[in-house]
Design a protein around this motif. Structure first.
Motif, mmCIF file in Angstrom:
data_model
loop_
_atom_site.group_PDB
_atom_site.id
_atom_site.type_symbol
_atom_site.label_atom_id
_atom_site.label_comp_id
_atom_site.label_asym_id
_atom_site.label_seq_id
_atom_site.Cartn_x
_atom_site.Cartn_y
_atom_site.Cartn_z
ATOM 1 N N GLU A 175 -24.867 71.141 25.217
ATOM 2 C CA GLU A 175 -25.201 72.091 26.271
ATOM 3 C C GLU A 175 -24.171 73.211 26.259
ATOM 4 O OE1 GLU A 175 -25.922 72.242 31.140
ATOM 5 O OE2 GLU A 175 -25.625 70.330 30.101
ATOM 6 N N GLN A 176 -24.658 74.454 26.286
ATOM 7 C CA GLN A 176 -23.747 75.592 26.215
ATOM 8 C C GLN A 176 -22.740 75.562 27.348
ATOM 9 O OE1 GLN A 176 -23.035 78.516 28.022
ATOM 10 N NE2 GLN A 176 -21.834 79.410 26.384
ATOM 11 N N SER A 177 -21.467 75.761 27.002
ATOM 12 C CA SER A 177 -20.411 75.762 28.016
ATOM 13 C C SER A 177 -19.204 76.526 27.506
ATOM 14 C CB SER A 177 -19.990 74.333 28.366
ATOM 15 O OG SER A 177 -18.814 74.341 29.169
ATOM 16 N N TYR A 178 -18.961 77.697 28.087
ATOM 17 C CA TYR A 178 -17.758 78.448 27.710
ATOM 18 C C TYR A 178 -16.492 77.717 28.141
ATOM 19 C CZ TYR A 178 -20.439 82.578 26.311
ATOM 20 O OH TYR A 178 -21.283 83.456 25.671
ATOM 21 N N THR A 179 -16.594 76.966 29.231
ATOM 22 C CA THR A 179 -15.425 76.207 29.701
ATOM 23 C C THR A 179 -14.987 75.213 28.638
ATOM 24 O OG1 THR A 179 -16.189 76.419 31.982
ATOM 25 C CG2 THR A 179 -14.538 74.717 31.528
ATOM 26 N N GLU A 180 -15.957 74.466 28.080
ATOM 27 C CA GLU A 180 -15.628 73.516 27.013
ATOM 28 C C GLU A 180 -15.174 74.261 25.755
ATOM 29 O OE1 GLU A 180 -15.671 69.909 26.497
ATOM 30 O OE2 GLU A 180 -15.265 70.240 28.615
ATOM 31 N N ALA A 181 -15.809 75.386 25.478
ATOM 32 C CA ALA A 181 -15.412 76.173 24.308
ATOM 33 C C ALA A 181 -13.951 76.580 24.416
ATOM 34 C CB ALA A 181 -16.297 77.405 24.177
ATOM 35 N N VAL A 182 -13.577 77.085 25.582
ATOM 36 C CA VAL A 182 -12.192 77.511 25.801
ATOM 37 C C VAL A 182 -11.234 76.334 25.641
ATOM 38 C CG1 VAL A 182 -10.568 78.306 27.563
ATOM 39 C CG2 VAL A 182 -12.731 79.523 27.207
ATOM 40 N N LYS A 183 -11.623 75.185 26.146
ATOM 41 C CA LYS A 183 -10.788 73.990 26.025
ATOM 42 C C LYS A 183 -10.444 73.705 24.564
ATOM 43 C CE LYS A 183 -11.484 68.974 26.054
ATOM 44 N NZ LYS A 183 -12.409 67.894 26.469
ATOM 45 N N TRP A 184 -11.471 73.721 23.705
ATOM 46 C CA TRP A 184 -11.240 73.380 22.300
ATOM 47 C C TRP A 184 -10.580 74.531 21.542
ATOM 48 C CZ3 TRP A 184 -11.023 68.568 21.209
ATOM 49 C CH2 TRP A 184 -11.805 67.645 21.913
ATOM 50 N N CYS A 240 -12.703 85.268 24.549
ATOM 51 C CA CYS A 240 -13.059 84.646 25.836
ATOM 52 C C CYS A 240 -12.314 85.292 26.990
ATOM 53 C CB CYS A 240 -12.781 83.140 25.786
ATOM 54 S SG CYS A 240 -13.903 82.220 24.710
ATOM 55 N N TYR A 241 -11.025 85.554 26.799
ATOM 56 C CA TYR A 241 -10.251 86.206 27.871
ATOM 57 C C TYR A 241 -10.699 87.654 28.065
ATOM 58 C CZ TYR A 241 -6.947 82.471 28.891
ATOM 59 O OH TYR A 241 -6.384 81.290 29.317
ATOM 60 N N GLU A 242 -11.026 88.338 26.989
ATOM 61 C CA GLU A 242 -11.432 89.739 27.132
ATOM 62 C C GLU A 242 -12.701 89.870 27.966
ATOM 63 O OE1 GLU A 242 -12.184 93.828 24.635
ATOM 64 O OE2 GLU A 242 -11.554 92.027 23.562
ATOM 65 N N TYR A 243 -13.648 88.946 27.744
ATOM 66 C CA TYR A 243 -14.930 89.050 28.432
ATOM 67 C C TYR A 243 -15.085 88.073 29.593
ATOM 68 C CZ TYR A 243 -16.115 92.091 24.581
ATOM 69 O OH TYR A 243 -16.120 93.127 23.677
ATOM 70 N N GLY A 244 -14.035 87.305 29.879
ATOM 71 C CA GLY A 244 -14.103 86.379 31.001
ATOM 72 C C GLY A 244 -15.087 85.255 30.774
ATOM 73 N N ASN A 245 -15.186 84.774 29.551
ATOM 74 C CA ASN A 245 -16.087 83.669 29.226
ATOM 75 C C ASN A 245 -15.344 82.337 29.309
ATOM 76 O OD1 ASN A 245 -18.227 85.424 28.711
ATOM 77 N ND2 ASN A 245 -17.749 85.604 26.545
ATOM 78 N N GLY A 246 -15.600 81.579 30.381
ATOM 79 C CA GLY A 246 -14.973 80.269 30.534
ATOM 80 C C GLY A 246 -13.575 80.317 31.109
ATOM 81 N N VAL A 247 -13.067 81.532 31.328
ATOM 82 C CA VAL A 247 -11.740 81.735 31.919
ATOM 83 C C VAL A 247 -11.805 82.980 32.792
ATOM 84 C CG1 VAL A 247 -10.324 80.662 30.109
ATOM 85 C CG2 VAL A 247 -11.051 83.046 29.876
ATOM 86 N N GLU A 248 -10.822 83.156 33.633
ATOM 87 C CA GLU A 248 -10.735 84.388 34.405
ATOM 88 C C GLU A 248 -10.438 85.543 33.462
ATOM 89 O OE1 GLU A 248 -8.251 86.321 38.189
ATOM 90 O OE2 GLU A 248 -8.007 84.194 37.651
ATOM 91 N N GLN A 249 -11.190 86.621 33.583
ATOM 92 C CA GLN A 249 -11.020 87.754 32.686
ATOM 93 C C GLN A 249 -9.599 88.286 32.744
ATOM 94 O OE1 GLN A 249 -10.409 91.197 32.911
ATOM 95 N NE2 GLN A 249 -10.921 91.579 30.782
ATOM 96 N N SER A 250 -9.001 88.511 31.560
ATOM 97 C CA SER A 250 -7.633 89.019 31.513
ATOM 98 C C SER A 250 -7.394 89.720 30.188
ATOM 99 C CB SER A 250 -6.625 87.879 31.672
ATOM 100 O OG SER A 250 -5.302 88.328 31.396
ATOM 101 N N TYR A 251 -7.247 91.039 30.228
ATOM 102 C CA TYR A 251 -6.927 91.775 29.007
ATOM 103 C C TYR A 251 -5.539 91.390 28.493
ATOM 104 C CZ TYR A 251 -10.954 94.890 29.612
ATOM 105 O OH TYR A 251 -12.223 95.409 29.726
ATOM 106 N N THR A 252 -4.641 91.076 29.423
ATOM 107 C CA THR A 252 -3.282 90.704 29.025
ATOM 108 C C THR A 252 -3.307 89.446 28.164
ATOM 109 O OG1 THR A 252 -2.400 91.661 31.069
ATOM 110 C CG2 THR A 252 -0.969 90.143 29.856
ATOM 111 N N GLU A 253 -4.069 88.432 28.618
ATOM 112 C CA GLU A 253 -4.178 87.199 27.833
ATOM 113 C C GLU A 253 -4.928 87.456 26.528
ATOM 114 O OE1 GLU A 253 -3.229 83.696 28.188
ATOM 115 O OE2 GLU A 253 -1.726 84.858 29.265
ATOM 116 N N ALA A 254 -5.938 88.309 26.591
ATOM 117 C CA ALA A 254 -6.680 88.637 25.375
ATOM 118 C C ALA A 254 -5.749 89.233 24.331
ATOM 119 C CB ALA A 254 -7.811 89.606 25.692
#
Length: 495
Positions: free
Chosen positions: A213-222, A241-255
């Motif tokens: 099942e599609q899940s950005y949260t799981e994607a980010v985990k791995w 994921c960080y740039e587009y806020g997929n599965g995490v809070e959007q953050s250009y800094t983290e990206a």
């Protein structure tokens, strides 16, 4: 007047692709060092020339230790002795030396010979390596079926690399019936052993919903687990994921943080995206100079979007001295790789003679290639070529066809031009009503030409009830954007 457009360079929104790069991790087989309980074991010794010093009678552990400190000649010498005595670990090590050309002349044929001998004894690492040889056709006739056979034998012994490679075969349908479910099964087994390649691949499966099942949260985990092991591909995907806020809070800094880590490992996708962050000032202080630096690194690796973006920098003089010649150089490189945006911009350069000898024919050629990839700007430009017979035989029908394709994609200039076709009956059945429909769609996007055209329709009562008040309203909108004819209309109407 219909004006051809070129595309500004910008961040390419990369799709997360299912590209598996496994089988490259180096592992050491189990060591059979004849260690006696209660005996102090000396650490392997190397002199300043990286020559391994053997204490006492040589063992296979000495061969591995010599290999580890890059004394490959000693490693080969010792490993060969044991390999010829049918020691599977030594056969695998000797095969590895032949495969990489370390301590011996490189030979895929010899590598396969020794991997096969070890693999037939059930040595898992050799089975995996033999699978890689079959998958790539190194030293043997290429065969995914044979690759899967050997990967499976090693995977069933819980070798993580083999499990990952077997998962890749199922994901791609190489040597087996394609099955994302089976791919996920094997990726998971390897990922749970903390194999970074499998963690990355499993992250891709969750990001795209392949076999799970599609899940950005799981994607980010791995992705995170693999990224923390410094796998560049995973660092890049985590940055996305960080740039587009997929599965995490959007953050250009983290990206930017993750793009930088991957970019410093020469990963071209990350270098391109990092360049875009600098160009746009996303997560970093805006700097075209830094943008060009990273675009160039990726472009020199053949990255099409980076080549396109670098061409844009030269076109506009951003971070470099302005040069149409250099712009064309990089657009060509990207265009030849099928990059539609670069093809469109290259067509524009030929159309106006920027950095190349002017040629409407070549312009139309590149516009066509981009238009056939559904690039709306190129479709509109190609429509203009057909409308005016520039580089192609004049055809209102073809013009309307390409305007329609671009207009349906929401491209404002094409919507305006298509409105003109309907108003004048060029290539389509004349219809003021449809003309107004397309003009309004373009005007909603603040297209000044459409605003002016609507003003004309109200002035003349074409497709709408005649209204000088509304004509003035639309002329003003166009005039405020610098439309000279609209200004003249207002002057003539004394408003």
């Amino acid at each position: 007047m219909n004006t051809k457009r070129f595309l500004c360079y910008a961040l390419a929104a990369f799709m997360i692709l299912f590209t598996v790069q496994c089988g490259k991790k180096e592992t050491v087989g189990k060591t059979d060092g004849n260690i006696v309980e209660g005996t102090d074991i000396e650490e392997p010794q190397a002199d300043k020339n990286h020559k391994y010093i053997i204490n006492g009678e040589a063992t296979i552990a000495d061969a591995q230790a010599a290999y580890d400190i890059e004394d490959y000649e000693t490693a080969v010498e010792v490993a060969r002795k044991f390999a010829e005595e049918s020691n599977a670990e030594a056969q695998n090590l000797l095969g590895k030396c032949y495969y990489d050309g370390k301590g011996v002349e490189q030979s895929d044929t010899e590598a396969v010979k020794w991997f096969t001998l070890a693999a037939e004894q059930g040595f898992a690492e050799a089975q995996n390596r033999l699978g890689i040889c079959y998958a790539n056709g190194n030293g043997v006739e290429q065969s995914y079926t044979e690759a899967v056979k050997w990967y499976t034998l090693a995977a069933e012994q819980e070798l993580a690399q083999a499990q990952c490679n077997l998962g890749a075969c199922y994901a791609n349908g190489d040597g087996v019936e394609q099955s994302y479910t089976e791919a996920v099964k094997w990726f998971t087994l390897a990922a749970e052993q903390e194999f970074d390649g499998a963690q990355y691949c499993l992250g891709l499966c969750y990001a795209k919903g392949n076999g799970v099942e599609q899940s950005y949260t799981e994607a980010v985990k791995w992705f995170t687990l693999a990224a923390e092991q410094e796998l560049a591909q995973a660092q890049y995907c985590l940055g996305v994921c960080y740039e587009y806020g997929n599965g995490v809070e959007q953050s250009y800094t983290e990206a930017v943080k993750w793009y930088t880590l991957a970019a410093e490992q020469e990963y071209a996708n990350a270098q391109c995206n990092l360049g875009a962050c600098y160009a746009n000032g996303d997560g970093v202080e805006q700097s075209y100079t830094e943008a060009v630096k990273w675009y160039k690194k990726a472009a020199e690796q053949g990255h099409a979007w980076a080549q396109f973006n670098l061409g844009g920098c030269y076109e506009n003089g951003n971070g470099v001295e302005q040069s149409y010649t250099e712009a064309v150089k990089w657009y060509k490189k990207a265009a030849k790789q099928g990059n539609a945006s670069a093809q469109c911009n290259l067509g524009y350069c030929y159309d106006y003679g920027y950095g190349v000898e002017q040629s409407h024919t070549k312009a139309a050629k590149w516009f066509t290639l981009a238009a056939e990839q559904e690039d709306a700007t190129a479709q509109c430009n190609l429509g203009i070529c057909y409308e005016y017979g520039e580089g192609v035989e004049q055809s209102y029908t073809e013009a309307a066809k390409w305007y329609t394709l671009a207009a349906e994609r929401g491209y404002a200039d094409a919507q305006n031009n298509l409105g003109g076709c309907y108003e004048n009956g060029n290539g389509v059945e004349q219809s003021y009503t449809k003309a107004m429909e397309w003009y309004e769609k373009a005007a909603e996007q603040e297209n000044k030409y459409a605003q002016y055209a609507i003003g004309n329709c109200y002035k003349r009562g074409h497709g709408v009830e005649k209204s000088y008040t509304k004509a003035v309203e639309w002329y003003k909108k166009a005039a405020e954007q610098g439309h000279e004819e609209a200004k003249k209309e207002l002057d003539f109407m004394d408003f």
